[in-house]
Motif scaffolding. Structure first.
Motif, PDB file in Angstrom:
ATOM      1  N   MET A   1       0.815  -1.197   0.000  1.00  0.00           N
ATOM      2  CA  MET A   1       0.000   0.000   0.000  1.00  0.00           C
ATOM      3  C   MET A   1       0.857   1.257   0.000  1.00  0.00           C
ATOM      4  N   ASP A   2       2.119   1.108   0.357  1.00  0.00           N
ATOM      5  CA  ASP A   2       3.000   2.273   0.338  1.00  0.00           C
ATOM      6  C   ASP A   2       3.116   2.869  -1.060  1.00  0.00           C
ATOM      7  N   ALA A   3       2.864   2.074  -2.075  1.00  0.00           N
ATOM      8  CA  ALA A   3       2.961   2.572  -3.447  1.00  0.00           C
ATOM      9  C   ALA A   3       1.851   3.565  -3.793  1.00  0.00           C
ATOM     10  N   THR A   4       0.844   3.697  -2.932  1.00  0.00           N
ATOM     11  CA  THR A   4      -0.202   4.690  -3.207  1.00  0.00           C
ATOM     12  C   THR A   4       0.370   6.095  -3.206  1.00  0.00           C
ATOM     13  N   ASP A   6       2.997   6.989  -4.755  1.00  0.00           N
ATOM     14  CA  ASP A   6       3.621   7.238  -6.048  1.00  0.00           C
ATOM     15  C   ASP A   6       2.814   8.303  -6.786  1.00  0.00           C
ATOM     16  N   LYS A   7       3.506   9.235  -7.398  1.00  0.00           N
ATOM     17  CA  LYS A   7       2.819  10.341  -8.068  1.00  0.00           C
ATOM     18  C   LYS A   7       2.259   9.960  -9.447  1.00  0.00           C
ATOM     19  N   ASP A   8       2.689   8.828  -9.972  1.00  0.00           N
ATOM     20  CA  ASP A   8       2.227   8.380 -11.283  1.00  0.00           C
ATOM     21  C   ASP A   8       0.791   7.861 -11.167  1.00  0.00           C
ATOM     22  N   PRO A   9      -0.157   8.498 -11.879  1.00  0.00           N
ATOM     23  CA  PRO A   9      -1.559   8.057 -11.814  1.00  0.00           C
ATOM     24  C   PRO A   9      -1.755   6.597 -12.225  1.00  0.00           C
ATOM     25  N   LEU A  10      -0.929   6.090 -13.132  1.00  0.00           N
ATOM     26  CA  LEU A  10      -1.062   4.685 -13.539  1.00  0.00           C
ATOM     27  C   LEU A  10      -0.714   3.745 -12.391  1.00  0.00           C
ATOM     28  N   VAL A  11       0.308   4.091 -11.627  1.00  0.00           N
ATOM     29  CA  VAL A  11       0.674   3.276 -10.460  1.00  0.00           C
ATOM     30  C   VAL A  11      -0.443   3.325  -9.433  1.00  0.00           C
ATOM     31  N   GLN A  12      -0.982   4.516  -9.201  1.00  0.00           N
ATOM     32  CA  GLN A  12      -2.079   4.664  -8.250  1.00  0.00           C
ATOM     33  C   GLN A  12      -3.285   3.826  -8.674  1.00  0.00           C
ATOM     34  N   GLU A  13      -3.588   3.829  -9.964  1.00  0.00           N
ATOM     35  CA  GLU A  13      -4.709   3.032 -10.474  1.00  0.00           C
ATOM     36  C   GLU A  13      -4.436   1.543 -10.317  1.00  0.00           C
ATOM     37  N   GLN A  14      -3.196   1.136 -10.531  1.00  0.00           N
ATOM     38  CA  GLN A  14      -2.836  -0.277 -10.357  1.00  0.00           C
ATOM     39  C   GLN A  14      -2.984  -0.707  -8.896  1.00  0.00           C
ATOM     40  N   ILE A  15      -2.608   0.172  -7.984  1.00  0.00           N
ATOM     41  CA  ILE A  15      -2.756  -0.139  -6.555  1.00  0.00           C
ATOM     42  C   ILE A  15      -4.233  -0.283  -6.212  1.00  0.00           C
ATOM     43  N   ILE A  51      -7.291   6.943  -2.333  1.00  0.00           N
ATOM     44  CA  ILE A  51      -7.140   5.720  -3.136  1.00  0.00           C
ATOM     45  C   ILE A  51      -7.534   4.497  -2.293  1.00  0.00           C
ATOM     46  N   ILE A  52      -7.032   4.464  -1.077  1.00  0.00           N
ATOM     47  CA  ILE A  52      -7.322   3.326  -0.197  1.00  0.00           C
ATOM     48  C   ILE A  52      -8.797   3.332   0.194  1.00  0.00           C
ATOM     49  N   LEU A  53      -9.328   4.510   0.495  1.00  0.00           N
ATOM     50  CA  LEU A  53     -10.749   4.595   0.859  1.00  0.00           C
ATOM     51  C   LEU A  53     -11.655   4.168  -0.291  1.00  0.00           C
ATOM     52  N   LYS A  54     -11.307   4.573  -1.513  1.00  0.00           N
ATOM     53  CA  LYS A  54     -12.117   4.165  -2.671  1.00  0.00           C
ATOM     54  C   LYS A  54     -12.075   2.651  -2.852  1.00  0.00           C
ATOM     55  N   ALA A  55     -10.897   2.068  -2.645  1.00  0.00           N
ATOM     56  CA  ALA A  55     -10.788   0.610  -2.753  1.00  0.00           C
ATOM     57  C   ALA A  55     -11.639  -0.053  -1.677  1.00  0.00           C
ATOM     58  N   MET A  56     -11.594   0.486  -0.464  1.00  0.00           N
ATOM     59  CA  MET A  56     -12.419  -0.069   0.618  1.00  0.00           C
ATOM     60  C   MET A  56     -13.896   0.034   0.266  1.00  0.00           C
ATOM     61  N   GLU A  57     -14.295   1.161  -0.280  1.00  0.00           N
ATOM     62  CA  GLU A  57     -15.692   1.335  -0.669  1.00  0.00           C
ATOM     63  C   GLU A  57     -16.096   0.286  -1.703  1.00  0.00           C
ATOM     64  N   THR A  58     -15.254   0.077  -2.700  1.00  0.00           N
ATOM     65  CA  THR A  58     -15.555  -0.896  -3.748  1.00  0.00           C
ATOM     66  C   THR A  58     -15.655  -2.303  -3.172  1.00  0.00           C
TER      67      THR A  58
END
Length: 129
Positions: A1-4, A6-15, A51-58
């Motif tokens: 989760m530390d990779a969240t 990362d400033k790259d939106p693609l990495v964030q989306e992958q996480i 990012i983490i909250l959205k994943a939790m919601e999903t």
């Protein structure tokens, strides 16, 4: 989760996608891990927290029927508290937009949700200078 962070939106989306995929296999475990991570990293920047909250919601939305009642109750409370905190933080810069959104949750004749009131109160306190 530390990779969240990362400033790259693609990495964030992958996480985000990875957390959701893991949540499909083990929803309670991933929700617990996300919750613990957010608790341990309370200074995590809000865009990364989202990012983490959205994943939790999903995960919750997709697996609500599989969740134990106690897990669901705990996760929902933590998720709502974190979401409220995000709104308060954003309100430091964009108070009018945040207030506009929070005020839409006040409906005539309906008692607002606890976290709506808490968010409203925290916005007032944090911007009362």
């Amino acid at each position: 989760m530390d990779a969240t962070t990362d400033k790259d939106p693609l990495v964030q989306e992958q996480i985000y996608s990875a957390l959701c995929d893991l949540g499909e296999a083990e929803p309670e475990e991933i929700l617990h891990c996300c919750d613990e991570y957010l608790r341990q990293h309370d200074k995590l920047a809000y865009p990364h927290r989202v990012i983490i909250l959205k994943a939790m919601e999903t995960v919750v939305r997709n697996n609500i029927s599989l969740l134990d009642k106690s897990t669901a109750k705990e996760v929902i409370r933590e998720w709502q508290q974190a979401a409220s905190s995000v709104l308060v933080a954003v309100g430091h810069r964009f108070i009018n937009k945040v207030m506009e959104e929070v005020l839409t949750k006040f409906q005539p004749g309906i008692l607002p949700h606890y976290f709506v009131l808490q968010t409203f109160a925290n916005l007032s306190v944090s911007n009362g200078e």
